[in-house]
Design a protein around this motif. Structure first.
Motif, mmCIF file in Angstrom:
data_model
loop_
_atom_site.group_PDB
_atom_site.id
_atom_site.type_symbol
_atom_site.label_atom_id
_atom_site.label_comp_id
_atom_site.label_asym_id
_atom_site.label_seq_id
_atom_site.Cartn_x
_atom_site.Cartn_y
_atom_site.Cartn_z
ATOM 1 N N ILE A 35 0.842 -1.199 0.000
ATOM 2 C CA ILE A 35 0.000 0.000 0.000
ATOM 3 C C ILE A 35 0.878 1.249 0.000
ATOM 4 O O ILE A 35 0.641 2.198 -0.747
ATOM 5 N N GLN A 36 1.920 1.236 0.803
ATOM 6 C CA GLN A 36 2.839 2.368 0.882
ATOM 7 C C GLN A 36 3.541 2.583 -0.459
ATOM 8 O O GLN A 36 3.624 3.716 -0.953
ATOM 9 N N GLN A 37 4.038 1.520 -1.076
ATOM 10 C CA GLN A 37 4.756 1.637 -2.352
ATOM 11 C C GLN A 37 3.849 2.121 -3.478
ATOM 12 O O GLN A 37 4.205 3.044 -4.210
ATOM 13 N N VAL A 38 2.681 1.499 -3.606
ATOM 14 C CA VAL A 38 1.773 1.850 -4.698
ATOM 15 C C VAL A 38 1.281 3.292 -4.562
ATOM 16 O O VAL A 38 1.088 3.983 -5.559
ATOM 17 N N SER A 39 1.110 3.760 -3.325
ATOM 18 C CA SER A 39 0.648 5.138 -3.098
ATOM 19 C C SER A 39 1.789 6.150 -3.156
ATOM 20 O O SER A 39 1.586 7.317 -2.833
ATOM 21 N N LYS A 40 2.958 5.690 -3.568
ATOM 22 C CA LYS A 40 4.144 6.562 -3.645
ATOM 23 C C LYS A 40 4.454 7.191 -2.288
ATOM 24 O O LYS A 40 4.701 8.382 -2.178
ATOM 25 N N GLU A 41 4.376 6.361 -1.246
ATOM 26 C CA GLU A 41 4.728 6.723 0.127
ATOM 27 C C GLU A 41 3.719 7.666 0.800
ATOM 28 O O GLU A 41 3.966 8.151 1.896
ATOM 29 N N VAL A 42 2.583 7.943 0.170
ATOM 30 C CA VAL A 42 1.593 8.837 0.768
ATOM 31 C C VAL A 42 0.813 8.115 1.860
ATOM 32 O O VAL A 42 0.556 8.672 2.923
ATOM 33 N N LEU A 43 0.425 6.872 1.600
ATOM 34 C CA LEU A 43 -0.360 6.103 2.565
ATOM 35 C C LEU A 43 0.549 5.164 3.338
ATOM 36 O O LEU A 43 1.287 4.376 2.738
ATOM 37 N N GLN A 44 0.492 5.263 4.645
ATOM 38 C CA GLN A 44 1.259 4.376 5.514
ATOM 39 C C GLN A 44 0.305 3.782 6.530
ATOM 40 O O GLN A 44 -0.352 4.513 7.261
ATOM 41 N N VAL A 45 0.230 2.460 6.526
ATOM 42 C CA VAL A 45 -0.689 1.762 7.425
ATOM 43 C C VAL A 45 0.106 1.255 8.621
ATOM 44 O O VAL A 45 1.020 0.456 8.467
ATOM 45 N N SER A 46 -0.249 1.737 9.797
ATOM 46 C CA SER A 46 0.456 1.305 11.004
ATOM 47 C C SER A 46 0.009 -0.104 11.386
ATOM 48 O O SER A 46 -1.096 -0.537 11.042
ATOM 49 N N GLN A 47 0.864 -0.801 12.119
ATOM 50 C CA GLN A 47 0.512 -2.131 12.605
ATOM 51 C C GLN A 47 -0.711 -2.050 13.511
ATOM 52 O O GLN A 47 -1.538 -2.951 13.520
ATOM 53 N N GLY A 48 -0.821 -0.964 14.253
ATOM 54 C CA GLY A 48 -1.944 -0.779 15.163
ATOM 55 C C GLY A 48 -3.280 -0.650 14.442
ATOM 56 O O GLY A 48 -4.327 -0.889 15.034
ATOM 57 N N ALA A 49 -3.256 -0.273 13.181
ATOM 58 C CA ALA A 49 -4.481 -0.199 12.377
ATOM 59 C C ALA A 49 -4.632 -1.457 11.518
ATOM 60 O O ALA A 49 -5.744 -1.965 11.346
ATOM 61 N N LEU A 50 -3.511 -1.957 11.008
ATOM 62 C CA LEU A 50 -3.551 -3.080 10.064
ATOM 63 C C LEU A 50 -4.054 -4.374 10.686
ATOM 64 O O LEU A 50 -4.988 -4.995 10.169
ATOM 65 N N TYR A 51 -3.457 -4.786 11.792
ATOM 66 C CA TYR A 51 -3.785 -6.110 12.332
ATOM 67 C C TYR A 51 -5.206 -6.205 12.885
ATOM 68 O O TYR A 51 -5.875 -7.216 12.653
ATOM 69 N N PRO A 52 -5.724 -5.173 13.541
ATOM 70 C CA PRO A 52 -7.144 -5.241 13.914
ATOM 71 C C PRO A 52 -8.060 -5.310 12.681
ATOM 72 O O PRO A 52 -9.066 -6.015 12.687
ATOM 73 N N ALA A 53 -7.693 -4.588 11.615
ATOM 74 C CA ALA A 53 -8.498 -4.631 10.388
ATOM 75 C C ALA A 53 -8.439 -6.020 9.761
ATOM 76 O O ALA A 53 -9.473 -6.546 9.327
#
Length: 114
Positions: free
Chosen positions: A34-52
């Motif tokens: 997600i970070q790479q495809v968004s050209k570093e604009v979107l960064q998903v933290s572990q605290g958001a990713l794993y609950p999702a």
């Protein structure tokens, strides 16, 4: 300007589902993609990713299986289920409706408002 980690509310499920629709991946790889495809604009933290991921798995939209990663360690790899593909289509349609509506408001000129 917002922080790079800021995501538009409600888009994380869409981003995750779309990312693993291309190929099954483990959590860290999903966030990096997600970070790479968004050209570093979107960064998903572990605290958001794993609950999702857990929530999506509970809803039956993704499936997790344990596999040995390239590092030699066990990793949970997430893949889309049939129900997840259906949900992804719904999420895409909802995103397109919402982003088009926001675009209309953002492009509104003072002349058009009166």
């Amino acid at each position: 300007m917002g922080k790079p980690s800021d995501l538009i509310h409600g888009t994380l499920d869409l981003l995750i589902l779309n990312t693993i629709a291309l190929e099954p991946q483990h959590g860290w790889a999903i966030a990096k993609r997600i970070q790479q495809v968004s050209k570093e604009v979107l960064q998903v933290s572990q605290g958001a990713l794993y609950p999702a991921l857990h929530r999506l798995e509970q809803q039956g939209w993704i499936r997790a299986t344990w596999k040995v990663a390239e590092s030699g360690r066990d990793a949970k790899v997430y893949s889309l289920t049939k129900a997840g593909r259906t949900q992804l289509q719904k999420e895409i349609e909802q995103w397109e409706r919402m982003s088009n509506a926001v675009g209309l408001v953002v492009r509104m000129t003072p002349e058009a408002a009166s």
